[in-house]
Design a protein around this motif. Structure first.
Motif, PDB file in Angstrom:
ATOM      1  N   ILE A 126       0.829  -1.203   0.000  1.00  0.00           N
ATOM      2  CA  ILE A 126       0.000   0.000   0.000  1.00  0.00           C
ATOM      3  C   ILE A 126       0.864   1.255   0.000  1.00  0.00           C
ATOM      4  O   ILE A 126       2.044   1.238   0.351  1.00  0.00           O
ATOM      5  N   ILE A 127       0.218   2.342  -0.423  1.00  0.00           N
ATOM      6  CA  ILE A 127       0.791   3.685  -0.282  1.00  0.00           C
ATOM      7  C   ILE A 127      -0.078   4.398   0.740  1.00  0.00           C
ATOM      8  O   ILE A 127      -1.302   4.388   0.644  1.00  0.00           O
ATOM      9  N   TYR A 128       0.549   4.970   1.751  1.00  0.00           N
ATOM     10  CA  TYR A 128      -0.233   5.580   2.831  1.00  0.00           C
ATOM     11  C   TYR A 128       0.322   6.953   3.168  1.00  0.00           C
ATOM     12  O   TYR A 128       1.487   7.258   2.938  1.00  0.00           O
ATOM     13  N   SER A 129      -0.549   7.756   3.729  1.00  0.00           N
ATOM     14  CA  SER A 129      -0.167   9.102   4.141  1.00  0.00           C
ATOM     15  C   SER A 129       0.830   9.036   5.284  1.00  0.00           C
ATOM     16  O   SER A 129       0.653   8.307   6.244  1.00  0.00           O
ATOM     17  N   LYS A 130       1.868   9.827   5.171  1.00  0.00           N
ATOM     18  CA  LYS A 130       2.850   9.813   6.267  1.00  0.00           C
ATOM     19  C   LYS A 130       2.351  10.608   7.466  1.00  0.00           C
ATOM     20  O   LYS A 130       2.971  10.585   8.521  1.00  0.00           O
ATOM     21  N   TYR A 131       1.252  11.334   7.307  1.00  0.00           N
ATOM     22  CA  TYR A 131       0.740  12.132   8.420  1.00  0.00           C
ATOM     23  C   TYR A 131      -0.299  11.395   9.230  1.00  0.00           C
ATOM     24  O   TYR A 131      -1.249  11.982   9.738  1.00  0.00           O
ATOM     25  N   GLY A 132      -0.202  10.091   9.303  1.00  0.00           N
ATOM     26  CA  GLY A 132      -1.154   9.344  10.100  1.00  0.00           C
ATOM     27  C   GLY A 132      -0.427   8.200  10.755  1.00  0.00           C
ATOM     28  O   GLY A 132       0.709   7.885  10.416  1.00  0.00           O
ATOM     29  N   GLY A 133      -1.099   7.548  11.694  1.00  0.00           N
ATOM     30  CA  GLY A 133      -0.547   6.331  12.236  1.00  0.00           C
ATOM     31  C   GLY A 133       0.367   6.526  13.419  1.00  0.00           C
ATOM     32  O   GLY A 133       0.812   7.631  13.719  1.00  0.00           O
ATOM     33  N   SER A 134       0.630   5.399  14.094  1.00  0.00           N
ATOM     34  CA  SER A 134       1.465   5.363  15.291  1.00  0.00           C
ATOM     35  C   SER A 134       2.526   4.297  15.081  1.00  0.00           C
ATOM     36  O   SER A 134       2.234   3.198  14.631  1.00  0.00           O
ATOM     37  N   GLU A 135       3.757   4.622  15.439  1.00  0.00           N
ATOM     38  CA  GLU A 135       4.865   3.672  15.277  1.00  0.00           C
ATOM     39  C   GLU A 135       4.945   2.728  16.465  1.00  0.00           C
ATOM     40  O   GLU A 135       4.878   3.165  17.621  1.00  0.00           O
ATOM     41  N   VAL A 136       5.089   1.434  16.187  1.00  0.00           N
ATOM     42  CA  VAL A 136       5.417   0.495  17.258  1.00  0.00           C
ATOM     43  C   VAL A 136       6.594  -0.359  16.787  1.00  0.00           C
ATOM     44  O   VAL A 136       6.784  -0.580  15.588  1.00  0.00           O
ATOM     45  N   LYS A 137       7.389  -0.818  17.764  1.00  0.00           N
ATOM     46  CA  LYS A 137       8.538  -1.659  17.427  1.00  0.00           C
ATOM     47  C   LYS A 137       8.290  -3.028  18.061  1.00  0.00           C
ATOM     48  O   LYS A 137       8.082  -3.136  19.271  1.00  0.00           O
ATOM     49  N   ILE A 138       8.208  -4.076  17.226  1.00  0.00           N
ATOM     50  CA  ILE A 138       7.949  -5.430  17.710  1.00  0.00           C
ATOM     51  C   ILE A 138       9.126  -6.316  17.309  1.00  0.00           C
ATOM     52  O   ILE A 138       9.453  -6.403  16.122  1.00  0.00           O
TER      53      ILE A 138
ATOM     54  N   ASN B 101      12.157  -5.838  17.510  1.00  0.00           N
ATOM     55  CA  ASN B 101      13.142  -4.999  16.823  1.00  0.00           C
ATOM     56  C   ASN B 101      12.786  -4.626  15.390  1.00  0.00           C
ATOM     57  O   ASN B 101      13.630  -4.107  14.662  1.00  0.00           O
ATOM     58  N   GLU B 102      11.547  -4.908  14.956  1.00  0.00           N
ATOM     59  CA  GLU B 102      11.101  -4.436  13.648  1.00  0.00           C
ATOM     60  C   GLU B 102      10.089  -3.298  13.892  1.00  0.00           C
ATOM     61  O   GLU B 102       9.250  -3.385  14.782  1.00  0.00           O
ATOM     62  N   GLU B 103      10.159  -2.256  13.049  1.00  0.00           N
ATOM     63  CA  GLU B 103       9.228  -1.141  13.196  1.00  0.00           C
ATOM     64  C   GLU B 103       7.974  -1.356  12.355  1.00  0.00           C
ATOM     65  O   GLU B 103       8.051  -1.773  11.205  1.00  0.00           O
ATOM     66  N   TYR B 104       6.824  -1.066  12.938  1.00  0.00           N
ATOM     67  CA  TYR B 104       5.541  -1.140  12.241  1.00  0.00           C
ATOM     68  C   TYR B 104       4.799   0.174  12.438  1.00  0.00           C
ATOM     69  O   TYR B 104       5.113   0.957  13.332  1.00  0.00           O
ATOM     70  N   ILE B 105       3.811   0.374  11.578  1.00  0.00           N
ATOM     71  CA  ILE B 105       2.924   1.524  11.715  1.00  0.00           C
ATOM     72  C   ILE B 105       1.507   0.994  11.868  1.00  0.00           C
ATOM     73  O   ILE B 105       1.105   0.086  11.139  1.00  0.00           O
ATOM     74  N   ILE B 106       0.752   1.550  12.821  1.00  0.00           N
ATOM     75  CA  ILE B 106      -0.677   1.235  12.916  1.00  0.00           C
ATOM     76  C   ILE B 106      -1.433   2.416  12.314  1.00  0.00           C
ATOM     77  O   ILE B 106      -1.343   3.537  12.802  1.00  0.00           O
ATOM     78  N   LEU B 107      -2.170   2.139  11.223  1.00  0.00           N
ATOM     79  CA  LEU B 107      -2.882   3.184  10.474  1.00  0.00           C
ATOM     80  C   LEU B 107      -4.386   2.993  10.571  1.00  0.00           C
ATOM     81  O   LEU B 107      -4.857   1.871  10.743  1.00  0.00           O
ATOM     82  N   GLN B 108      -5.141   4.063  10.381  1.00  0.00           N
ATOM     83  CA  GLN B 108      -6.571   3.925  10.100  1.00  0.00           C
ATOM     84  C   GLN B 108      -6.751   3.854   8.582  1.00  0.00           C
ATOM     85  O   GLN B 108      -5.926   4.373   7.819  1.00  0.00           O
ATOM     86  N   GLU B 109      -7.857   3.203   8.147  1.00  0.00           N
ATOM     87  CA  GLU B 109      -8.051   2.992   6.716  1.00  0.00           C
ATOM     88  C   GLU B 109      -8.003   4.302   5.932  1.00  0.00           C
ATOM     89  O   GLU B 109      -7.511   4.338   4.806  1.00  0.00           O
ATOM     90  N   ARG B 110      -8.493   5.389   6.529  1.00  0.00           N
ATOM     91  CA  ARG B 110      -8.508   6.665   5.804  1.00  0.00           C
ATOM     92  C   ARG B 110      -7.105   7.165   5.474  1.00  0.00           C
ATOM     93  O   ARG B 110      -6.946   8.059   4.654  1.00  0.00           O
TER      94      ARG B 110
END
Lengths: 98, 98, 98, 98, 98, 98, 98
Positions: free
Chosen positions: D68-80, D82-91
């Motif tokens: 996917i391509i997602y807006s960089k102005y959304g979401g919260s970073e979590v590190k699981i 030692n890998e980084e993930y982003i939790i996004l809303q569908e919008r």
């Protein structure tokens, strides 16, 4: 106190604000702090209510003659026959003194 | 503590705030940090509820006598017979102490 | 950890935040960058849910005991029996650790 | 890349962001201008969807494995692990690379 | 111009912006004033539409190949195979050149 | 004045603004005060309307050829074949000159 | 006073503002304080109303000829045949003088 010749629109009400002495007589004193300070008054006219998204009419919860406490951060002042009134929306009314 | 003679409108409630000593007695201490600091109090009057867009009435989730925790960033202070009360909307109530 | 004697209103939950050591143990480290930094915690109480505009009740998606990740920019801190808790709305919960 | 043990709430998704090299390989380069600059990533977990005002459930439009391509102005970073993930809303999701 | 391999979400569209010379050829010149200045482009991909509160799907009003005028204050830029595209929401599209 | 080859989206209309002299001829002068100053123009293209939350289509209240008064704080300017037009949303139209 | 040749859109009304002397004659004086100061006027044209989310039409609560009190923080001024008018939305009307 004559009823003013005004019919408020929607869920608006016309209120005659109580002077400061009245508040003491009723035992309610509204403190002068940084928090929002509501006012006291008497309802003298009531609009027909508001219309929900489903078309249903919701009458205003107060009636003419009710003593109310209302937010001082709402409403518009009008002066009729040298008496001051406030026109409020229902959401600016906090409580009725029962 | 006499019940104040107020009927709050909509989903509002009238709350008697607890003094700081009460909070210690119940074992709940509300910390004084930068985060939002809720307050404790007792519900003394409850409005009839709110109306959904479909016309359905939703009663308030708390009842008279409930000990509640509420947001300090909401509500209006009133003083009745020299006692201070807060008039809150239901959304400002965080939890009931069961 | 005793369950606090709180029933949150609406779609709120009461959460026991995890201390920093717990996060390492679960393998999840929440980075300290400019982006929003979520927190971890355990759900200890759940409200009855929210009500849609059509009157339908929607229960909260998490249950007591769930380990959750939540936005640090939401919620109110309360201290019960010397333990700190957070009262969140469901929208502040990002994910459940399955 | 192991799937993180997270179930996002509502219409949220967990996304593994692509490093900058991946973007070149796929032929998509995200320019560094004043306009909003979206990011690329792979969906690794999907919430159950959102609920409309009529109570109907709407599933998320993307599925696990989608690029996917997602807006960089959304979401919260979590590190699981030692890998980084982003939790996004569908919008915050702009498009799926088909 | 190859169609980019992107499926936009919801009521989004992918648009190939027209260079300034194209605008002159079509007879439309977008003035450079203080007022909002729309841009011209060609739709290259269309999302499946948006969902109303009653669950009904509303397709996007434009189709692939349409020449559109869109607000320059919306959308996200992406570069695919060295060509620049804009991902817009339908509300950012002002008109179709018929 | 040739009709521009534009089909506005949703409840938008394309309007040919009247020059200042036209306003005097019609007897309407728009004053230059601090209050919002509407503009005059002629509708040259009309979108298909807007869609309510129940899926019902609501056509635009004006038609091609109508002389309208519209808010100057809305709309986007486009220049077609050296003529300037405004693309407005219906909410920016104040009245039709009957 | 000739009726202006304007049909306002939606729930808008065209109002002929009363000069200051008229207000004294009717016994209503609008005070010049920091609070919102409403104005008086006469309705000269009324739009067809607004449309609810369920498609139902709600007519405007006032009619041509009504003397109204309206918020001075709304509306747009137009000058027709050298007379000044205000175009208001219904929400800017506070009350009708009955």
């Amino acid at each position: 106190m004559a009823k003013p010749k005004l019919t408020p629109l929607g869920d608006r009400v016309v209120v005659k604000p109580e002077p400061g002495e009245e508040m003491t007589r009723s035992g309610i004193v509204l403190p002068d702090t940084a928090k929002e300070k509501p006012q006291e008054g008497t309802v003298v006219a009531v609009g027909f209510g508001r219309i929900l998204d489903n078309g249903q009419k919701v009458p205003v919860e107060v009636k003419v003659g009710d003593k109310i406490i209302y937010s001082k951060y709402g409403g518009s002042e009008v002066k009729i026959d040298n008496e001051e009134y406030i026109i409020l929306q229902e959401r600016d009314i906090l409580a009725v003194k029962a």
